[in-house]
Motif scaffolding. Sequence first.
Motif, PDB file in Angstrom:
ATOM      1  N   LEU A 233      -6.519   4.465  -0.985  1.00  0.00           N
ATOM      2  CA  LEU A 233      -6.975   4.700   0.380  1.00  0.00           C
ATOM      3  C   LEU A 233      -5.800   4.847   1.341  1.00  0.00           C
ATOM      4  CD1 LEU A 233      -9.850   2.044   0.482  1.00  0.00           C
ATOM      5  CD2 LEU A 233      -9.922   4.408  -0.357  1.00  0.00           C
ATOM      6  N   ASP A 234      -5.961   5.740   2.311  1.00  0.00           N
ATOM      7  CA  ASP A 234      -4.958   5.973   3.333  1.00  0.00           C
ATOM      8  C   ASP A 234      -4.960   4.803   4.319  1.00  0.00           C
ATOM      9  OD1 ASP A 234      -3.332   6.875   5.373  1.00  0.00           O
ATOM     10  OD2 ASP A 234      -4.251   8.861   5.502  1.00  0.00           O
ATOM     11  N   ARG A 235      -3.808   4.119   4.443  1.00  0.00           N
ATOM     12  CA  ARG A 235      -3.682   2.970   5.341  1.00  0.00           C
ATOM     13  C   ARG A 235      -2.639   3.219   6.428  1.00  0.00           C
ATOM     14  NH1 ARG A 235      -8.437   0.867   4.067  1.00  0.00           N
ATOM     15  NH2 ARG A 235      -8.431  -0.683   2.365  1.00  0.00           N
ATOM     16  N   GLU A 243       3.241   6.669   6.637  1.00  0.00           N
ATOM     17  CA  GLU A 243       2.442   7.070   5.482  1.00  0.00           C
ATOM     18  C   GLU A 243       2.399   5.940   4.463  1.00  0.00           C
ATOM     19  OE1 GLU A 243       2.070  10.846   2.399  1.00  0.00           O
ATOM     20  OE2 GLU A 243       3.779  10.682   3.756  1.00  0.00           O
ATOM     21  N   TRP A 244       1.199   5.511   4.130  1.00  0.00           N
ATOM     22  CA  TRP A 244       1.018   4.326   3.285  1.00  0.00           C
ATOM     23  C   TRP A 244      -0.338   4.442   2.607  1.00  0.00           C
ATOM     24  CZ3 TRP A 244       4.175  -0.376   3.693  1.00  0.00           C
ATOM     25  CH2 TRP A 244       3.715  -1.440   2.924  1.00  0.00           C
ATOM     26  N   TYR A 245      -0.389   4.203   1.302  1.00  0.00           N
ATOM     27  CA  TYR A 245      -1.645   4.235   0.556  1.00  0.00           C
ATOM     28  C   TYR A 245      -1.816   2.908  -0.177  1.00  0.00           C
ATOM     29  CZ  TYR A 245      -1.528   9.198   1.567  1.00  0.00           C
ATOM     30  OH  TYR A 245      -1.485  10.398   2.217  1.00  0.00           O
ATOM     31  N   GLU A 246      -3.043   2.429  -0.205  1.00  0.00           N
ATOM     32  CA  GLU A 246      -3.326   1.154  -0.861  1.00  0.00           C
ATOM     33  C   GLU A 246      -4.336   1.367  -1.986  1.00  0.00           C
ATOM     34  OE1 GLU A 246      -5.123  -3.311   0.050  1.00  0.00           O
ATOM     35  OE2 GLU A 246      -4.933  -1.838   1.666  1.00  0.00           O
ATOM     36  N   LEU A 247      -4.015   0.842  -3.156  1.00  0.00           N
ATOM     37  CA  LEU A 247      -4.943   0.862  -4.277  1.00  0.00           C
ATOM     38  C   LEU A 247      -5.862  -0.341  -4.133  1.00  0.00           C
ATOM     39  CD1 LEU A 247      -5.729   2.325  -6.901  1.00  0.00           C
ATOM     40  CD2 LEU A 247      -4.145   0.807  -8.110  1.00  0.00           C
TER      41      LEU A 247
END
Length: 264
Positions: A233-235, A243-247
Amino acid sequence: MSAPSAAPAPWASEHEPHEPLVVELEDGTVLTGPDRAALGRALDLLAGEGNQFLAIGRFRTAPEEYIQVYRHAAEGWQVEYRDGSAERHFQAVGHQSRRRTEQLLWGWVSAAPGWREAADWVRLEPAELLPDARLVRIRHRPGGRTEAVGWYREGQFLAGRHPLPGGPEELVMLHLFDAEGQHTGTRLQPAGGPGEAARLLGELLAALPEPEAGDIAVQPFRIEVRGAEWGLLDRAAEHGGTEWYELVPQRMGFHAPWDGRYEG
């Protein structure tokens, strides 16, 4: 394009004084507080598949300020630096020599006056950046939380286990992607406890045609599981626009320099 006008340099910014510059190589090697000799040794380590990339920065306190290098060939080095945001991401025009690459890296690290003048630069649009902003690399870590990632005949896979609240039960998940990283489906299986979860996970992976562990690069995706939103998910909104993505639900965060490692 001539060298862009300089915003405040990353080494001069008001970062936490306890975070030094670090060099992070694609293979996981980390060098702290590099001098020029250490930079030269780091470049020498970029010798082939699985170790062609390095980045230098303060990735915890200044994730949008760094310089990075990708080695295409012995005298074909791609140099880029980011100056505070994706809108200020610059690439040196053409492939650089080994000597020029070291000069540019040391200029950035040491804040040498006019270091940018050693090359011509072009500003990259966010959609042009490498790695692609829509692909998130996840590194295979034997024995770690990303142990069950890799490739199979039809694409890529990302598997794991998640404990369910209120008891010993776990949920086993297998996310599947095509070769370009697009999510193609998820398989979920409940398990009565850790032992059964480990067995079911092994069976799911063994059922894939020609599975092989390795690094993957996949696009963000969303699925709904028991009323909750899971996926990659885009966080960015929760990290000041960085820019940061979290599983999710594993709570593993992926961000610059996009080398496949995670926080969490």
